[in-house]
Scaffold this motif. Structure first.
Motif, PDB file in Angstrom:
ATOM      1  N   LYS A 162      -6.126   0.110  -8.486  1.00 44.15           N
ATOM      2  CA  LYS A 162      -5.081   0.547  -9.435  1.00 44.15           C
ATOM      3  C   LYS A 162      -4.945   2.060  -9.413  1.00 44.15           C
ATOM      4  O   LYS A 162      -3.835   2.590  -9.415  1.00 44.15           O
ATOM      5  N   ASN A 163      -6.097   2.744  -9.413  1.00 44.14           N
ATOM      6  CA  ASN A 163      -6.059   4.212  -9.405  1.00 44.14           C
ATOM      7  C   ASN A 163      -5.447   4.774  -8.132  1.00 44.14           C
ATOM      8  O   ASN A 163      -5.048   5.933  -8.099  1.00 44.14           O
ATOM      9  N   ARG A 164      -5.394   3.965  -7.085  1.00 43.06           N
ATOM     10  CA  ARG A 164      -4.745   4.418  -5.833  1.00 43.06           C
ATOM     11  C   ARG A 164      -3.276   4.002  -5.817  1.00 43.06           C
ATOM     12  O   ARG A 164      -2.622   4.048  -4.792  1.00 43.06           O
ATOM     13  N   GLY A 165      -2.761   3.507  -6.905  1.00 42.23           N
ATOM     14  CA  GLY A 165      -1.336   3.155  -6.977  1.00 42.23           C
ATOM     15  C   GLY A 165      -1.006   1.788  -6.404  1.00 42.23           C
ATOM     16  O   GLY A 165       0.151   1.489  -6.119  1.00 42.23           O
ATOM     17  N   ILE A 166      -2.024   0.942  -6.210  1.00 37.06           N
ATOM     18  CA  ILE A 166      -1.762  -0.410  -5.674  1.00 37.06           C
ATOM     19  C   ILE A 166      -1.631  -1.357  -6.875  1.00 37.06           C
ATOM     20  O   ILE A 166      -2.516  -1.410  -7.733  1.00 37.06           O
ATOM     21  N   SER A 167      -0.517  -2.073  -6.938  1.00 36.54           N
ATOM     22  CA  SER A 167      -0.274  -2.847  -8.158  1.00 36.54           C
ATOM     23  C   SER A 167      -0.182  -4.352  -7.931  1.00 36.54           C
ATOM     24  O   SER A 167      -0.014  -5.119  -8.875  1.00 36.54           O
ATOM     25  N   SER A 168      -0.294  -4.790  -6.660  1.00 42.56           N
ATOM     26  CA  SER A 168      -0.285  -6.232  -6.407  1.00 42.56           C
ATOM     27  C   SER A 168      -1.483  -6.574  -5.524  1.00 42.56           C
ATOM     28  O   SER A 168      -1.500  -6.235  -4.332  1.00 42.56           O
ATOM     29  N   PHE A 169      -2.501  -7.177  -6.112  1.00 42.39           N
ATOM     30  CA  PHE A 169      -3.695  -7.493  -5.312  1.00 42.39           C
ATOM     31  C   PHE A 169      -4.497  -8.630  -5.930  1.00 42.39           C
ATOM     32  O   PHE A 169      -4.301  -8.996  -7.094  1.00 42.39           O
ATOM     33  N   MET A 170      -5.378  -9.169  -5.114  1.00 41.15           N
ATOM     34  CA  MET A 170      -6.362 -10.135  -5.574  1.00 41.15           C
ATOM     35  C   MET A 170      -7.721  -9.684  -5.035  1.00 41.15           C
ATOM     36  O   MET A 170      -7.845  -9.384  -3.851  1.00 41.15           O
ATOM     37  N   VAL A 171      -8.701  -9.583  -5.930  1.00 42.11           N
ATOM     38  CA  VAL A 171     -10.063  -9.219  -5.525  1.00 42.11           C
ATOM     39  C   VAL A 171     -10.953 -10.411  -5.835  1.00 42.11           C
ATOM     40  O   VAL A 171     -10.898 -10.947  -6.946  1.00 42.11           O
ATOM     41  N   LEU A 195       0.843  -1.196   0.000  1.00 40.34           N
ATOM     42  CA  LEU A 195       0.000   0.000   0.000  1.00 40.34           C
ATOM     43  C   LEU A 195       0.881   1.250   0.000  1.00 40.34           C
ATOM     44  O   LEU A 195       1.861   1.315   0.741  1.00 40.34           O
ATOM     45  N   PRO A 196       0.550   2.260  -0.821  1.00 40.91           N
ATOM     46  CA  PRO A 196       1.310   3.506  -0.755  1.00 40.91           C
ATOM     47  C   PRO A 196       1.210   4.083   0.668  1.00 40.91           C
ATOM     48  O   PRO A 196       0.225   3.829   1.373  1.00 40.91           O
ATOM     49  N   LYS A 197       2.208   4.886   1.045  1.00 45.40           N
ATOM     50  CA  LYS A 197       2.283   5.386   2.431  1.00 45.40           C
ATOM     51  C   LYS A 197       1.051   6.180   2.850  1.00 45.40           C
ATOM     52  O   LYS A 197       0.655   6.167   4.001  1.00 45.40           O
ATOM     53  N   ASN A 198       0.438   6.869   1.860  1.00 49.67           N
ATOM     54  CA  ASN A 198      -0.716   7.713   2.233  1.00 49.67           C
ATOM     55  C   ASN A 198      -2.034   6.940   2.304  1.00 49.67           C
ATOM     56  O   ASN A 198      -3.089   7.517   2.487  1.00 49.67           O
ATOM     57  N   ILE A 199      -1.989   5.609   2.170  1.00 48.30           N
ATOM     58  CA  ILE A 199      -3.237   4.827   2.262  1.00 48.30           C
ATOM     59  C   ILE A 199      -3.108   3.784   3.379  1.00 48.30           C
ATOM     60  O   ILE A 199      -2.220   2.918   3.341  1.00 48.30           O
ATOM     61  N   SER A 200      -3.996   3.890   4.365  1.00 44.59           N
ATOM     62  CA  SER A 200      -3.974   2.912   5.460  1.00 44.59           C
ATOM     63  C   SER A 200      -4.902   1.745   5.107  1.00 44.59           C
ATOM     64  O   SER A 200      -5.712   1.837   4.173  1.00 44.59           O
TER      65      SER A 200
END
Ligand code: ADP
Ligand code: MG
Length: 348
Positions: free
Chosen positions: A199-208, A53-58
């Motif tokens: 993706k728009n929040r800069g998260i590039s590794s995930f599973m939904v 997660l980018p630093k600005n997203i908890s």
């Protein structure tokens, strides 16, 4: 009469466990721990696993954001909410343009395209038949509909009786009795909506994952692929048929083994063949489709399921769809993969 209703959860609570298991199998002890969130979405459950997660997203921001995306999709596409955009359109009885969100117009556009490719097998106007057979929002005690009732419902089925305009987004009924059921495509759409938000929040590794439909992005730390389970299509047992690696793609599964009822020993599936007006009845028990978007994967999985073992496999080959068919045989289950369906590990 027995009713087996995984209806709104489909293949799913179990798949979440499988996913966690698959996750363990492929090395969750890595240094970077993922954020995991879960909740309810469009009549079923969702789960998200994200790395980096980018630093600005908890984790809390992530949870709130996903809940909001899911709530928006619900307010547009749910048939179980009387005031959703879809319910309002269904209640509208005139044959002029009805303004809708671009999301609803987009899903109907994709649904019409899949309807054409599957030669009518996938059809979101199947709602009157779904209701008639007791699987819609007006659920009622299951009784076998008469031929006359089936014919009457079929008169209001057909994707050629609905028009879609993307800009400005609107839908038009060419017959006032037309109503839409997006149950076979909305979960896939919701998976895409959540994925795009991440993706728009800069998260590039995930599973939904929503109700068994899945999309992944990137790889896990250590360049490990996401590994996804295809459930064994049997109703009384929960186990894994195959495990596949899935990175940057979506997979959706459709089948008649979780949501059906039985009358006098005959199984009535929630998937209806619009051509016959009756629940499907053949030996194809599960179809998983891998595609760029989960919206398309979900629609094709249902469409190929309706088409059955011969026509479904032939169409998947002809259109180069990446699909995995599980067919019941006298000796058990046989598997057929088409297109670029990922190499999988057999579990039995
Ligand atoms: P699940 O909801 O179990 O994941 P599907 O994606 O295949 O399975 O969707 C099945 C649902 O779609 C049914 O419950 C019904 O509401 C609707 N449906 C049934 N038959 C069709 C069809 N031929 N085309 C489109 N939607 C259908
Ligand atoms: Mg589907």
């Amino acid at each position: 009469m027995k009713r087996f209703s995984g209806l709104l959860t489909g293949v799913n609570g179990f798949l979440i466990q499988l996913l966690c298991m698959a996750f363990v199998l492929s090395g969750c002890g890595s240094s970077s721990e993922p954020v995991r969130i879960q909740g309810r979405a469009i009549g079923t459950t969702y789960s998200v696993i994200a790395y980096g997660l980018p630093k600005n997203i908890s984790a809390e921001d992530l949870h709130k954001g996903v809940e909001q995306v899911v709530a928006e999709v619900n307010s547009v596409m749910s048939l179980f909410k009387y005031d959703s955009e879809l319910s309002r359109f269904n209640a509208y009885r005139k044959n002029d343009w009805f303004s809708v969100s671009k999301e609803l117009a987009g899903v109907v556009h994709t649904a019409k395209a899949v309807n054409q490719i599957t030669e009518g097998a996938f059809d979101i106007t199947v709602a009157p038949l779904v209701n008639l057979w007791g699987f819609g929002p007006d659920k009622r005690p299951e009784i076998i509909p008469t031929e006359a009732e089936i014919k009457e419902a079929q008169a209001n089925v057909g994707s050629d009786k609905i028009e879609v305009r993307l800009d400005p987004p609107a839908l038009k009924k060419l017959k006032p009795g037309i109503t839409l059921d997006l149950a076979a495509i909305a979960k896939g759409y919701c998976v895409d909506a959540v994925s795009n938000w991440l993706k728009n929040r800069g998260i590039s590794s995930f599973m939904v994952e929503i109700g068994g439909e899945i999309r992944t992005a990137g790889t896990k730390p250590g360049n490990l692929p996401w590994r996804i389970a295809v459930e064994k299509p049997v109703s009384m047992e929960r186990s894994v048929q195959a495990l596949i690696s899935l990175s940057g793609k979506a997979m959706a599964t459709s089948g008649d083994y979780r949501n059906y009822y039985e009358i006098d020993g005959k199984r009535y599936s929630h998937i209806i063949d619009p051509g016959t007006g009756r629940p499907i009845s053949h030996t194809l028990v599960s179809v998983s489709v891998v595609d760029e978007t989960c919206t398309r994967a979900d629609a094709f999985a249902t469409g190929l399921t309706v088409l059955g073992p011969e026509k479904g496999i032939a169409l998947a080959k002809e259109c180069n769809l990446s699909a995995f068919f599980i067919v019941k045989t006298p000796d058990g289950l046989s598997e057929i993969a088409t297109g670029d369906f990922p190499q999988h590990e057999k579990m039995n």
